[in-house]
Design a protein around this motif. Structure first.
Motif, PDB file in Angstrom:
ATOM      1  N   ASN A  31      -0.391   0.251   8.657  1.00 40.50           N
ATOM      2  CA  ASN A  31      -0.243   0.519   7.212  1.00 40.50           C
ATOM      3  C   ASN A  31      -1.116  -0.413   6.365  1.00 40.50           C
ATOM      4  O   ASN A  31      -0.927  -0.535   5.164  1.00 40.50           O
TER       5      ASN A  31
ATOM      6  N   ASN B  39      -7.532   1.859  -2.841  1.00 35.00           N
ATOM      7  CA  ASN B  39      -6.250   1.204  -3.102  1.00 35.00           C
ATOM      8  C   ASN B  39      -5.164   2.169  -3.561  1.00 35.00           C
ATOM      9  O   ASN B  39      -4.020   2.104  -3.111  1.00 35.00           O
ATOM     10  N   GLN B  40      -5.502   3.083  -4.492  1.00 36.12           N
ATOM     11  CA  GLN B  40      -4.512   4.013  -5.010  1.00 36.12           C
ATOM     12  C   GLN B  40      -4.043   4.979  -3.924  1.00 36.12           C
ATOM     13  O   GLN B  40      -2.843   5.231  -3.758  1.00 36.12           O
TER      14      GLN B  40
ATOM     15  N   ARG C  63      -1.761   3.181  -1.495  1.00 35.91           N
ATOM     16  CA  ARG C  63      -0.397   3.011  -2.012  1.00 35.91           C
ATOM     17  C   ARG C  63       0.412   4.286  -1.834  1.00 35.91           C
ATOM     18  O   ARG C  63       1.591   4.253  -1.473  1.00 35.91           O
ATOM     19  N   ASN C  64      -0.217   5.430  -2.085  1.00 39.00           N
ATOM     20  CA  ASN C  64       0.473   6.711  -1.933  1.00 39.00           C
ATOM     21  C   ASN C  64       0.850   6.969  -0.476  1.00 39.00           C
ATOM     22  O   ASN C  64       1.953   7.434  -0.179  1.00 39.00           O
TER      23      ASN C  64
ATOM     24  N   ARG D 218       1.253   4.718   1.879  1.00 30.48           N
ATOM     25  CA  ARG D 218       2.230   3.743   2.362  1.00 30.48           C
ATOM     26  C   ARG D 218       3.667   4.192   2.086  1.00 30.48           C
ATOM     27  O   ARG D 218       4.593   3.798   2.793  1.00 30.48           O
ATOM     28  N   GLN D 219       3.840   4.996   1.048  1.00 31.71           N
ATOM     29  CA  GLN D 219       5.182   5.500   0.762  1.00 31.71           C
ATOM     30  C   GLN D 219       5.686   6.422   1.862  1.00 31.71           C
ATOM     31  O   GLN D 219       6.886   6.669   1.977  1.00 31.71           O
TER      32      GLN D 219
END
Length: 342
Positions: free
Chosen positions: A53, A75-76, A79-80, A82-83
């Motif tokens: 991750n 990065n964005q 983050r998505n 990783r959820q």
């Protein structure tokens, strides 16, 4: 579901003595399976799981989850993604100033989920992990197993597709470990999650995993179905892990060792694999044939997909009855080795 190709992680140091924690690792993990990665301290397994991750940045290689290359995400996007990946840890990592309810709700707050929806989701998870009635407890009021149940519920809050477990039972006593492993199996069945288990305990692997990879010095040195690895460990490190739950097979006496103690009959070595270990074979033999059976030595252990083990017995009686009993065993899937008396 997860494809890992040529993954590596090299830590640079000021004295130019680089440390390779993960070395050209290749794995394929199926959707919905419980996959184990086992290794001793320093093998690189915890670094590996953090690479999945991108809590650690890989030095090289490719990690594809659900058709998305994790190593190429900005990065964005990261983050998505990783959820969709939950993670539980050895030392729980709970927020000590928050109640059980609020710990589980925390990732939902960060994701901007509405209050009523958060409440429903948290209550659903509390019931799933067996913490009903402890919603308002603080971590200091919980046992180790209960804290890990909170950690599991929190990891499931955003409905992940993958659950990463980094030595999740290492801080727990044996009974609590079994309870948490049973919970993970139940979650796997109910939610269809892909679960990756990092551990140094073969008991964990044999209890819940379908497949396993053995790591040593940053490399995967052996992998396969858990039963296959138990039956045919190729590497020294793997054999040491199998000995954790089976004992040292090299110290088991060879079949001819027992023969000198008997003047008649035959000594049999029965090798059970998978469902064959659940057969009441000895009982059936005694009831069906006019033979006497004395168990000499044995060791059988249960894995998620069946049992594995060896049993040495002495069979005595009429020669024809013994032969009929041996023929019966040959008709089953139990592997058989026979030695005549001396």
């Amino acid at each position: 579901m997860i494809s890992i190709k040529n993954l590596s992680k090299i830590y640079k140091s000021k004295d130019k003595m680089d440390v390779t924690a993960v070395d050209n690792l290749n794995l394929s993990i199926n959707k919905g399976e419980i996959f184990g990665v086992i290794g001793y301290s320093g093998a690189g397994k915890s670094t590996f799981i953090r690479l999945l991750n991108r809590l650690e940045e890989p030095t090289g290689g490719e990690i594809v989850m659900d058709n998305k290359d994790m190593t190429s995400l900005n990065n964005q996007s990261l983050r998505n993604e990783r959820q969709k990946i939950g993670m539980i840890f050895q030392h729980f990592n709970l927020l000590w100033s928050r109640t059980v309810f609020d710990n589980i709700a925390f990732p939902l707050e960060i994701a901007g989920v509405a209050k009523d929806e958060r409440k429903d989701k948290v209550n659903e998870l509390i019931q799933l992990v067996g913490l009903t009635g402890r919603e308002n407890y603080y971590p200091s009021q919980l046992s180790g197993g209960q804290k890990q149940r909170v950690g599991i519920a929190r990891a499931l809050a955003n409905d992940p597709k993958v659950l990463l477990c980094d030595e999740a039972t290492s801080a727990l006593d044996p009974q609590t470990t079994d309870d948490i492993l049973d919970l993970l199996v139940n979650i796997n069945r109910k939610l269809g999650l892909t679960i990756i288990v990092i551990t140094h305990e073969m008991h964990v692997i044999k209890k819940i995993c379908q497949r396993v990879a053995v790591m040593d010095n940053g490399k995967v040195i052996e992998q396969g179905e858990v039963l296959d690895v138990f039956m045919h460990p190729k590497e020294k490190t793997t054999r040491r892990f199998v000995q954790q739950v089976m004992g040292d097979q090299e110290e088991q006496s060879p079949i001819h060792y027992f023969v000198k103690n008997y003047q008649s009959g035959k000594v049999l070595r029965l090798h059970f694999v998978g469902e064959t270990a659940n057969q009441a074979l000895i009982s059936k033999l005694v009831k069906t044939f006019n033979v006497e059976i004395n168990i000499l030595q044995g060791n059988i252990t249960q894995t998620k997909d069946g049992a594995y083990g060896t049993l040495y017995v002495h069979m005595d009686g009429n020669k024809e009855e013994i032969q009929n009993a041996i023929h019966y065993i040959h008709q089953t899937s139990v592997e058989l080795e026979v030695e005549d008396h001396a």
